[in-house]
Design a protein around this motif. Structure first.
Motif, mmCIF file in Angstrom:
data_model
loop_
_atom_site.group_PDB
_atom_site.id
_atom_site.type_symbol
_atom_site.label_atom_id
_atom_site.label_comp_id
_atom_site.label_asym_id
_atom_site.label_seq_id
_atom_site.Cartn_x
_atom_site.Cartn_y
_atom_site.Cartn_z
ATOM 1 N N LEU A 1 -9.553 7.487 2.962
ATOM 2 C CA LEU A 1 -10.513 7.204 4.027
ATOM 3 C C LEU A 1 -11.956 7.433 3.601
ATOM 4 N N LYS A 2 -12.181 8.185 2.556
ATOM 5 C CA LYS A 2 -13.520 8.629 2.169
ATOM 6 C C LYS A 2 -14.560 7.509 2.069
ATOM 7 N N PRO A 3 -14.254 6.327 1.524
ATOM 8 C CA PRO A 3 -15.299 5.295 1.398
ATOM 9 C C PRO A 3 -15.830 4.756 2.724
ATOM 10 N N ALA A 4 -15.162 5.073 3.852
ATOM 11 C CA ALA A 4 -15.555 4.484 5.139
ATOM 12 C C ALA A 4 -16.141 5.494 6.113
ATOM 13 N N VAL A 5 -16.213 6.774 5.740
ATOM 14 C CA VAL A 5 -16.633 7.789 6.714
ATOM 15 C C VAL A 5 -17.602 8.779 6.076
ATOM 16 N N ARG A 6 -18.199 9.581 6.938
ATOM 17 C CA ARG A 6 -19.053 10.692 6.508
ATOM 18 C C ARG A 6 -18.672 11.926 7.310
ATOM 19 N N SER A 7 -19.127 13.100 6.851
ATOM 20 C CA SER A 7 -18.819 14.350 7.526
ATOM 21 C C SER A 7 -20.086 15.173 7.704
ATOM 22 N N ALA A 8 -20.243 15.765 8.888
ATOM 23 C CA ALA A 8 -21.369 16.665 9.125
ATOM 24 C C ALA A 8 -21.209 17.963 8.346
ATOM 25 N N PHE A 9 -20.011 18.229 7.826
ATOM 26 C CA PHE A 9 -19.785 19.428 7.020
ATOM 27 C C PHE A 9 -20.334 19.288 5.606
ATOM 28 N N ASP A 10 -20.716 18.078 5.208
ATOM 29 C CA ASP A 10 -21.301 17.900 3.872
ATOM 30 C C ASP A 10 -22.548 18.772 3.747
ATOM 31 N N GLY A 11 -22.622 19.519 2.692
ATOM 32 C CA GLY A 11 -23.757 20.411 2.490
ATOM 33 C C GLY A 11 -23.499 21.838 2.907
ATOM 34 N N THR A 12 -22.421 22.073 3.665
ATOM 35 C CA THR A 12 -22.041 23.447 3.993
ATOM 36 C C THR A 12 -21.114 23.974 2.905
ATOM 37 N N ASP A 13 -20.924 25.274 2.894
ATOM 38 C CA ASP A 13 -20.116 25.885 1.832
ATOM 39 C C ASP A 13 -18.633 25.936 2.191
ATOM 40 N N SER A 14 -18.325 26.532 3.311
ATOM 41 C CA SER A 14 -16.928 26.708 3.717
ATOM 42 C C SER A 14 -16.901 27.165 5.168
ATOM 43 N N VAL A 15 -15.702 27.288 5.713
ATOM 44 C CA VAL A 15 -15.541 27.823 7.064
ATOM 45 C C VAL A 15 -14.638 29.034 7.012
ATOM 46 N N GLY A 16 -14.857 29.947 7.959
ATOM 47 C CA GLY A 16 -13.998 31.113 8.064
ATOM 48 C C GLY A 16 -12.750 30.798 8.860
ATOM 49 N N ASN A 17 -11.942 31.806 9.090
ATOM 50 C CA ASN A 17 -10.726 31.620 9.871
ATOM 51 C C ASN A 17 -11.069 31.308 11.325
ATOM 52 N N VAL A 18 -10.196 30.548 11.961
ATOM 53 C CA VAL A 18 -10.376 30.181 13.360
ATOM 54 C C VAL A 18 -9.871 31.321 14.239
ATOM 55 N N SER A 19 -10.731 31.750 15.154
ATOM 56 C CA SER A 19 -10.361 32.785 16.114
ATOM 57 C C SER A 19 -10.285 32.157 17.493
ATOM 58 N N ASN B 1 -20.197 28.785 6.760
ATOM 59 C CA ASN B 1 -21.038 29.337 5.712
ATOM 60 C C ASN B 1 -21.946 28.265 5.122
ATOM 61 N N GLY B 2 -23.185 28.634 4.883
ATOM 62 C CA GLY B 2 -24.132 27.705 4.291
ATOM 63 C C GLY B 2 -24.792 26.771 5.286
ATOM 64 N N ALA B 3 -24.656 27.039 6.602
ATOM 65 C CA ALA B 3 -25.224 26.161 7.627
ATOM 66 C C ALA B 3 -26.386 26.852 8.324
ATOM 67 N N ASN B 4 -27.461 26.087 8.537
ATOM 68 C CA ASN B 4 -28.630 26.581 9.248
ATOM 69 C C ASN B 4 -28.774 25.779 10.531
ATOM 70 N N PHE B 5 -28.219 26.280 11.617
ATOM 71 C CA PHE B 5 -28.219 25.550 12.878
ATOM 72 C C PHE B 5 -29.565 25.632 13.597
ATOM 73 N N GLN B 6 -30.381 26.639 13.254
ATOM 74 C CA GLN B 6 -31.711 26.696 13.844
ATOM 75 C C GLN B 6 -32.571 25.539 13.356
ATOM 76 N N ALA B 7 -32.381 25.140 12.116
ATOM 77 C CA ALA B 7 -33.170 24.050 11.551
ATOM 78 C C ALA B 7 -32.576 22.681 11.839
ATOM 79 N N ASN B 8 -31.290 22.628 12.180
ATOM 80 C CA ASN B 8 -30.624 21.342 12.366
ATOM 81 C C ASN B 8 -29.616 21.449 13.502
ATOM 82 N N GLU B 9 -30.114 21.350 14.750
ATOM 83 C CA GLU B 9 -29.231 21.474 15.907
ATOM 84 C C GLU B 9 -28.274 20.290 16.020
ATOM 85 N N SER B 10 -28.736 19.090 15.642
ATOM 86 C CA SER B 10 -27.863 17.914 15.754
ATOM 87 C C SER B 10 -26.663 18.036 14.834
ATOM 88 N N GLN B 11 -26.866 18.632 13.644
ATOM 89 C CA GLN B 11 -25.734 18.823 12.741
ATOM 90 C C GLN B 11 -24.709 19.740 13.369
#
Length: 640
Positions: A250-268, A280-290
């Motif tokens: 599917l990769k050639p047809a889509v994009r992900s907002a997670f691109d540029g982030t490092d990883s995610v922690g466990n789901v609680s 991890n690696g996300a700055n939501f203050q600078a990019n609320e739409s992401q």
């Protein structure tokens, strides 16, 4: 959404899984020693699945028994496969990587072992029919092969066993020293140990369209099916798989907002359905739409895993800032899965054609549509001729329709209102010698693109017609010797369900291709990387999208009768599909991408004087066919 399809399919296969595992004794019944306790199913697994309790190695087991117990332990409910690793030598532990992929077989019964004259070395061969594979990104792919073979080398690591052969056999400690690097399991254990989910990614902008035009920059979430271990924190695994990115297919047809982030922690998740995840690696203050896009991807992924209503709110915490998405807000998002379907755009009603006049009618009211296509004085080219009536497709918003002429040579488009007083020129023309070789049933994507196949043997072609009626040829990466007989495009425009004709056997196979949008003059799109998703069906007559990740196919198995099959887009339903009996003479099946809509079908009666009959699938456990009672209507279809 994917959850409804997943729940339906598991409900049909659970009893089989429970019965086979208990009676065969694969993983829940050790082949020696005292019986091990088995926890009763609970929660979502009630009456469906069984918990697998691994059995550690015991002295005196034969090489074949050791291998069988290793295979059983490898699908146990252990996060790190600890018990299964006890069957391996230290060197083999380093090479066995069960999380990098899996081979799914019809059965996992090792053949007799051979020692080649060495009492402390043995080779055990596992032979079976291969069903499918699972790759490192947890993507399932149907790969039926009649003959699969894998060799396992074992050594006896016992010391001081004595010279008595009986004493040596009793003290033998066989361990596997050489084996395939991936997990190997049978299809029953696979269904027991793994659960399907959809991770979601955004469609890419269409670079061939002018900025601001429909489909140029509008995004919608596309399902990407994966399998996660059922009882080993599936939510956290699904979240991690989402952050890792889409499947290679599917990769050639889509994009992900997670691109540029490092990883995610466990789901609680708490008891109210509130989910918290660290990104991890996300700055939501600078990019609320992401952050909003990340939350949407995660929300719909977890809903597909746990079912509708399971998630109330998703809260994401980045290295800087926090944001959340509630369930009420998620349902109104313009990019929500299925937001481009006909039901989401006011067009979720079925249509048909009057067999006598050719008029386009709404089947919910049995009334002719407004405009030229519903006129009692239909243009002659669209009227029935020689018992033939051309197929049609209504745009997903219900505002336009495209109709093929009775001779299969012309494709025409008209609004379903009184704005056009006459039929315009054909959008596509075919030079095919007969209607059956001319234009196929057209299909609309959710961005207003109209797709049709010209089956002219001398010049076969897939065409895409867009808003300004510009026509572009779409190349298809076809298997050798096959041609495209028909196309059904997904509402998000990223996937094409194709019926491929074998000109020798005259049979049609169902495959799915990825639609990639390209810029340039020659072509605006291409269909690539075709994959067979219903290998059990030898001939498919009709196909329709049942929801964004499932198709409904009318077809038959080798030597079998015609039946309806729900087919997941990754082909994972082929081994456990529960088919629905079709009515004799069925030629067309119609479903919308909303499971709340009725399934309709067209059947040609054995007595030609009776004409066609439209049936609806009603009831449950099992559903049955009933007459739809729309006299004179044929070719039922939902918008799309």
């Amino acid at each position: 959404m994917g959850s409804s399809r997943t729940s339906r399919r598991w409900a049909g296969s659970g009893l089989v899984a429970l019965t086979v595992l208990v009676t065969a004794g694969c993983a829940t019944m050790p082949d020696s020693g005292s019986p091990e306790p088995v926890d009763p199913p609970s929660g979502a697994d009630q009456g469906v699945q069984v918990r697998v309790i691994p059995v550690p190695p015991r002295d005196g087991q034969s090489p074949r028994q050791v291998l069988q117990n290793f295979l059983d332990a490898s699908i146990a409910d252990e996060h790190d496969y600890q018990t299964a690793r006890e069957y391996l030598t230290p060197e083999a532990v380093k090479t066995w990587q069960p999380d990098t992929g899996a081979v799914i077989l019809a059965a996992t019964n090792p053949d007799a072992s051979s020692g080649d004259g060495d009492p402390d070395h043995a080779t055990v061969v596992l032979q079976s029919q291969q069903i499918a594979t699972l790759d490192a990104k947890r993507t399932y792919r149907a790969r039926p092969e009649p003959h699969y073979s894998a060799s396992f080398t074992l050594i006896n690591v016992a010391k001081d066993t004595g010279k008595d052969p009986k004493d040596a056999a009793t003290k033998a400690q066989w361990r596997i020293t050489d084996l395939p690097p991936v997990l190997i399991l049978n299809q029953t254990n696979f269904r027991n140990a793994y659960q399907q989910a959809d991770r979601y990614f955004f469609t890419l902008p269409d670079p061939s369209l002018p900025p601001g035009s429909p489909g140029a920059d509008q995004s919608v979430l596309v399902p990407d099916p994966i399998f996660v271990r059922r009882r080993i924190d599936p939510a956290s695994t699904a979240a991690a798989a989402l952050a890792e990115g889409p499947s290679d297919w599917l990769k050639p047809a889509v994009r992900s907002a997670f691109d540029g982030t490092d990883s995610v922690g466990n789901v609680s998740t708490d008891t109210s359905g509130a989910v918290r995840v660290q990104v991890n690696g996300a700055n939501f203050q600078a990019n609320e739409s992401q952050c909003g896009q990340l939350a949407a991807q995660l929300y719909f992924t977890l809903v597909s895993l746990n079912g509708p209503g399971s998630i109330d709110k998703v809260t994401l915490t980045g290295e800087h800032g926090t944001c959340y998405l509630g369930s009420a807000q998620a349902k109104t998002l313009s990019w929500a899965p299925g937001s481009l379907t006909s039901a989401a755009n006011g067009g979720g009603v079925p249509y048909g054609r009057n067999a006598a006049t050719g008029q386009l009618i709404r089947l919910d009211s049995n009334a002719a549509v407004a405009g030229v296509l519903g006129s009692a004085n239909l243009p002659v080219t669209l009227r029935p001729a020689g018992g033939q009536l051309g197929p049609f497709a209504v745009r997903r918003d219900g505002q336009k329709a495209a109709v093929v002429s009775a001779d299969g040579k012309g494709l025409y488009e008209a609004p379903l209102d009184d704005s056009a007083k006459q039929l315009g020129a054909a959008l596509v023309t075919s030079q095919a010698p007969s209607p059956g070789q001319g234009l196929s049933t057209p299909s609309w994507d959710g961005f207003g693109g109209l797709w049709v196949v010209d089956r002219d043997p001398a010049n076969p072609q897939v065409w895409l017609i867009r808003g300004n009626n510009s026509r572009v040829a779409v190349p298809v990466d076809l298997p050798t010797g096959l041609t495209v007989d028909s196309i059904r495009i997904s509402s998000d425009g990223t996937r094409a369900a194709l019926l491929l004709l074998d000109p020798v056997t005259k049979t049609r196979s169902l495959q799915i291709g990825l639609v990639v949008r390209v810029s340039g003059v020659q072509s605006a799109a291409a269909i690539i990387d075709l994959r067979a998703i219903a290998p059990q069906l030898s001939d498919v007559t009709s196909v329709s999208w049942a929801d964004p990740d499932t198709l409904l196919a009318l077809g038959k198995e080798n030597g079998g009768v015609q039946q309806l099959h729900y087919v997941p887009t990754d082909g994972s339903g082929s081994a456990t599909d529960t088919a629905l009996q079709a009515v004799d003479g069925m030629t067309v099946v119609a479903a919308s991408e909303d499971r709340a809509d009725q399934v309709l079908a067209d059947s040609k009666e054995q007595d030609p004087k009776d004409g066609d009959t439209i049936y609806q699938l009603a009831g449950s456990a099992p559903p049955t066919w009933r007459s739809y009672n729309h006299s004179g209507a044929v070719l039922p279809a939902y918008p799309g």
